[in-house]
Design a protein around this motif. Sequence first.
Motif, mmCIF file in Angstrom:
data_model
loop_
_atom_site.group_PDB
_atom_site.id
_atom_site.type_symbol
_atom_site.label_atom_id
_atom_site.label_comp_id
_atom_site.label_asym_id
_atom_site.label_seq_id
_atom_site.Cartn_x
_atom_site.Cartn_y
_atom_site.Cartn_z
ATOM 1 N N UNK A 46 6.293 7.368 -4.057
ATOM 2 C CA UNK A 46 7.035 7.121 -5.559
ATOM 3 C C UNK A 46 8.643 6.435 -5.538
ATOM 4 N N UNK A 47 9.101 7.155 -4.675
ATOM 5 C CA UNK A 47 10.836 6.473 -4.703
ATOM 6 C C UNK A 47 10.892 5.272 -4.602
ATOM 7 N N UNK A 48 9.451 5.128 -3.545
ATOM 8 C CA UNK A 48 9.812 2.877 -2.610
ATOM 9 C C UNK A 48 9.522 2.635 -3.879
ATOM 10 N N UNK A 49 8.758 2.131 -5.080
ATOM 11 C CA UNK A 49 8.478 1.758 -6.142
ATOM 12 C C UNK A 49 9.197 0.738 -6.448
ATOM 13 N N UNK A 50 10.507 2.361 -7.106
ATOM 14 C CA UNK A 50 11.865 1.453 -7.324
ATOM 15 C C UNK A 50 12.897 0.645 -6.537
ATOM 16 N N UNK A 51 12.908 0.971 -4.917
ATOM 17 C CA UNK A 51 13.630 0.912 -4.441
ATOM 18 C C UNK A 51 12.828 -0.587 -4.009
ATOM 19 N N UNK A 52 11.894 -1.067 -3.837
ATOM 20 C CA UNK A 52 11.014 -2.236 -3.382
ATOM 21 C C UNK A 52 11.504 -3.286 -4.551
ATOM 22 N N UNK A 53 11.228 -2.829 -5.782
ATOM 23 C CA UNK A 53 11.285 -3.623 -6.629
ATOM 24 C C UNK A 53 12.674 -4.076 -7.108
ATOM 25 N N UNK A 54 13.960 -3.526 -6.837
ATOM 26 C CA UNK A 54 15.071 -3.619 -7.093
ATOM 27 C C UNK A 54 15.306 -5.008 -5.786
ATOM 28 N N UNK A 55 14.959 -4.806 -4.413
ATOM 29 C CA UNK A 55 14.924 -5.621 -3.439
ATOM 30 C C UNK A 55 14.299 -6.303 -3.934
ATOM 31 N N UNK A 56 13.133 -6.946 -4.214
ATOM 32 C CA UNK A 56 12.341 -7.916 -4.864
ATOM 33 C C UNK A 56 12.492 -8.434 -5.869
ATOM 34 N N UNK A 57 13.513 -8.091 -6.778
ATOM 35 C CA UNK A 57 13.823 -9.172 -8.558
ATOM 36 C C UNK A 57 15.061 -9.103 -7.698
ATOM 37 N N UNK A 85 0.916 -1.068 0.241
ATOM 38 C CA UNK A 85 -0.172 0.080 0.186
ATOM 39 C C UNK A 85 0.926 1.486 -0.085
ATOM 40 N N UNK A 86 0.589 1.719 -1.078
ATOM 41 C CA UNK A 86 1.223 3.262 -1.424
ATOM 42 C C UNK A 86 0.535 4.030 -1.908
ATOM 43 N N UNK A 87 0.582 5.246 -1.341
ATOM 44 C CA UNK A 87 0.607 6.762 -1.605
ATOM 45 C C UNK A 87 0.756 7.392 -2.956
ATOM 46 N N UNK A 88 0.861 7.203 -4.479
ATOM 47 C CA UNK A 88 1.479 7.673 -5.351
ATOM 48 C C UNK A 88 1.802 9.169 -5.179
ATOM 49 N N UNK A 89 1.076 9.697 -4.602
ATOM 50 C CA UNK A 89 0.794 10.969 -4.908
ATOM 51 C C UNK A 89 2.176 11.664 -3.689
ATOM 52 N N UNK A 90 2.520 10.566 -3.046
ATOM 53 C CA UNK A 90 3.305 11.308 -2.244
ATOM 54 C C UNK A 90 4.241 11.053 -2.647
ATOM 55 N N UNK A 91 5.674 11.404 -3.143
ATOM 56 C CA UNK A 91 6.789 11.816 -3.532
ATOM 57 C C UNK A 91 8.136 10.882 -2.938
ATOM 58 N N UNK A 92 7.833 10.629 -1.542
ATOM 59 C CA UNK A 92 8.938 9.920 -0.644
ATOM 60 C C UNK A 92 7.945 8.369 -0.879
#
Length: 1018
Positions: A478-489, A469-476
């Motif tokens: 939004x940045x989590x998307x890349x971080x989490x994707x990298x870790x999950x990959x 659960x993220x609020x993508x209106x919040x830039x912080x």
Amino acid sequence: MPRAVIPRLDPLANVDPSVGRFAAELRRSGYRGQISTDHASRLSAATDNSIYQVLPAAVLFPRTTADVALALKLIDEPRFHAVSVTARGGGTGTNGQALTSGVVLDLSRHMAKIVALDLEGGSVTVQPGVVLDDLNAYLEPHGVYFAPSLSPSNRATIGGMIATDASGEGSRVHGKTAEHILELEVVLRGGLVHRTARVAGAGLDDACARPDLIGQAHKLAVEIATSRRDDIARTFPKLRRYMTGYNLARMASSDGSTVDLAWLLAGSEGSLGVVTEARLRLTRLERHRALFVLRYPDFDAALASAQWIVGTDPEAVETVDETVLVLARGDVIYHKVRDFLADPEGQTTRAINLVEFRTHDEASLKAKVDALVAELGRRRGAPGGPHGHTVVWDAAGRQSLWNLRKKGVGLLGNAPGARKPVPFVEDTVVPPEHLAAYVREFRALLDAEGLRYGMFGHVDVGCLHVRPALDLKDPEDEARVRRITAEVTALVTRYGGLLWGEHGKGFRSELVPHHFGPVLYPELQRIKALFDPRNQLNPGKIATPAGGSYALARIDGPTRGALDRQIARSDRELLPVVIHCNGNGQCFDTSTDSVMCPSSKITRDRIHSPKGRATLMREWLRLLGHRGMSATAMLAVDGRLPWIARLWQGLARVGRSGDFSHEVYDAMSGCLACKACATQCPVRVDVPDFRAQFLELYHRRYARPLGDYFTARLERMLPLMAAAPRLANALTGSALGRWVTWLVAGIADAPLLDPVRAPERLARHGIPCSRLNDLERLPKDGRVVVVLQDAFTTFYEPAVLEASCRLLRVLGYEPHVLPYFDNGKALHIKGFLQAFGRVVSRNTELLRGIAALGFPLVGIEPAVALTYRDEYPKQLQAETGFRVWLLQEWLAEQDLSAPRHAVRAGSAGGGFSLLSHCTEQALVARAPEQWARVFGALGVPLELLKSGCCGMCGVYGHEVAHKQDSLGIFALSWKGKIDQRERDRVLVTGHSCRTQIERVMGFTPRHPAQALLSALDS
Ligand SMILES: Cc1cc2nc3c(=O)[nH]c(=O)nc-3n(C[C@H](O)[C@H](O)[C@H](O)COP(=O)(O)OP(=O)(O)OC[C@H]3O[C@@H](n4cnc5c(N)ncnc54)[C@H](O)[C@@H]3O)c2cc1C
Ligand code: SF4
Ligand code: SF4
């Protein structure tokens, strides 16, 4: 003081001139489909179910393969090399697969026919826009089906399934879509139309000898398959959910002796060509089915037991976690599944496994079920086992449980708070034996980020759906998307799995090189370069052409959150459903017997769906936000342009002034206000609610059509007209009267008033009309029922009001009818919000007073009665303090077998069939069953017919602008059902629906109260 009147809103994005020229040339070249460059059409193709939003330059709706070929031929010409094309089906992708800033080629509207069925050869040929459920409904009577499945089966298209190589529950047995393709017709570079086939021997030699793209493609497939044999074997994980993208492992055999380009095209996300027809393999339908619901104390236990359950050879094992189960409790679906999910004594169910067995004969099914029951017995009490189970045999129960599972994604979208579960790592797959360990690490990773998430998925094949659960209106966030994707990959790679076990790549394409590796990714680029050297087919997805300087789509691509951030904070907070539509497309449901969005079904135009309307409204709020304005702030103040200015603006509108508000208005005016979206959409996107707010503001600037005043004031005018009903009918029913109503009010075939007025009918039976002070004097002996009048039954069908009261009396109650007053629904529908507010305040005061006396309040016409529960509290922004029951809702709560009610039907001459009003079905899911309970208690058989909307829905079907669509909607679902039954056995709960039947079929069916009364009398 905030301003009260909306400004003119120019869309901020113009059409690219090269696309304008391309569209013009397309028209000149004999293209027969539609071409849309208006902002609304472009917006309706700007989102899918992903976190992205990209405005396309134009949307094409081709009608034929030749149309598609023309488009691809033109973009091959040097003057149109800057134009790119992206195919689109249902638009249910979760990663922006079909999003582009180029031209969208939407195949779902016109290219949706089933072309041929060859039962002997075991195949069906379809156009790409056919929806999976529609195909299987067509095949079912023939005892066959298309086996690959997916959750959005009621809106995802075969074209989209092929292009993403889709799969869902049952994939352990049936595999993915590509495994069921016999032949594809595809349009390739330059408009070349090709039919794929598996070729070998001389056929392969011939194919390779062709001088064109087809020859080169076959040669390249052989070359890569043989020269990269070892790399392919090493890189493609041995998973049932194999690696998708360009399927190097299957496009040609590793010795190069066979080639089938369909394997290459499947899963290629439209980046190599456009599928225009497919011949698909059929599977014999397994008619014998049983579904186990295994209940667990925790999610880990459910995951861990998947392995031994697979040993019993089920068709599918699917897990649902506690987050989704809790959200399901608030959904319309829950009443159908609650019995299967009941907790054992003293225990709490935190996860379930759904385990389905399907066989061709009863004996095999029984053997499989017995085997699992025996295994469960052996494991009873062992740690990690289920703490309860139910076997569901009946089709309706199984269907409801699968619907619950299918709704998982949508339900997560309804989680409270600004942070909503979003897809970007939602379909990872690992070898099933590692799933439990993998999920533990996955959860630890999300917990470390402090995020909520829901989990469910296809545990038999190791594929899990997780939406943090993220609020993508919040830039912080939004940045989590890349971080989490990298870790999950990294995590999923360590476990030998893949980031995309199901949904494809889309904006995750930047990770394709990671999964394919430095040797194979360049081979993908060679393939792309051959099929699409200038990167014009769904650019950025999967691979870029070798030798070019093109970029792959990136996961932090243009997000919807970045646009929503531009909406005024007060609008985001006070109009949350508009913002929270997550695009899952449940409202595109094409099933004719579901109540979900009739306007979407009849137009097949995405603009006229709840998602389309929410998307336009969001853009409208964003454009207001750009001007520093807020819709909710404007609604809070009074004001409008002087009438002359509004009239002038309204007239200017006729010539199209280019204001985006007009496009929103057009989308809103196609809405029937049936309220299906308010409950059937998992996020409860309530279009009539925000439509009313939009209309209120729109008409502060632009004059209203006269018909709006007529409709909105009808409730008040009717008592006057009913003073002399015959005269009123003579006037409105005359040729001149009909012409005037058509011209002035925009109403076609307005119904006539009943010549015998309601008070006379009630008086004949001694049914009192009582005011508040009369009611105050009545004894509180549990017999008094207060019946509310409404404009429809009172003035057009008083016989229904009379029958309802008489029925109550026969059942031992004492009905008292309140004097007629307007309820305001029409004011709300037409967006006269201030006037509606006044009516609500007045009625609330009266009804609170009656409720305080302790008498039940019962309404007859469902759409009107439910306004008191739905629109009233929203208007008041508080509870109303009273409850208006539907007649059957209240009766179903009574003990009708008690001595004072002890009446039974005489010879009713057989049973009845019930068709329910769509608003009633939407807002009170149990309403039809409540009638069945009442009929059952009185000994009268009642069959409940599953149906969509009748197409009338209040005044909508009477409006000249909507009459054709209204009749079309009626033909979709209701007509066939009525045709198959004896007319006097068909019962209908809604006044609108009875009027529609009268108009189309020439008879007026009875209300259930009328039928019950006559059955009890007989
Ligand atoms: C709630 C929800 C649940 C989901 N569950 C599943 C699931 O269980 N299993 C699963 O596999 N997926 C699932 N998905 C993802 C999605 O539904 C699938 O990817 C589906 O196959 C997309 O079909 P569509 O018609 O919506 O295609 P679109 O989203 O319109 O397009 C998908 C891709 O296909 C391409 N495409 C479409 N038509 C053609 C054509 N004729 N020729 C060439 N390319 C074309 C598009 O360019 C795009 O790249 C789910 C999505 C949602 C919203
Ligand atoms: S309106 Fe509801 S059902 Fe339709 S896409 Fe939006 S969230 Fe999904
Ligand atoms: S109210 Fe009915 S017609 Fe209007 S958007 Fe919702 S579902 Fe569609």
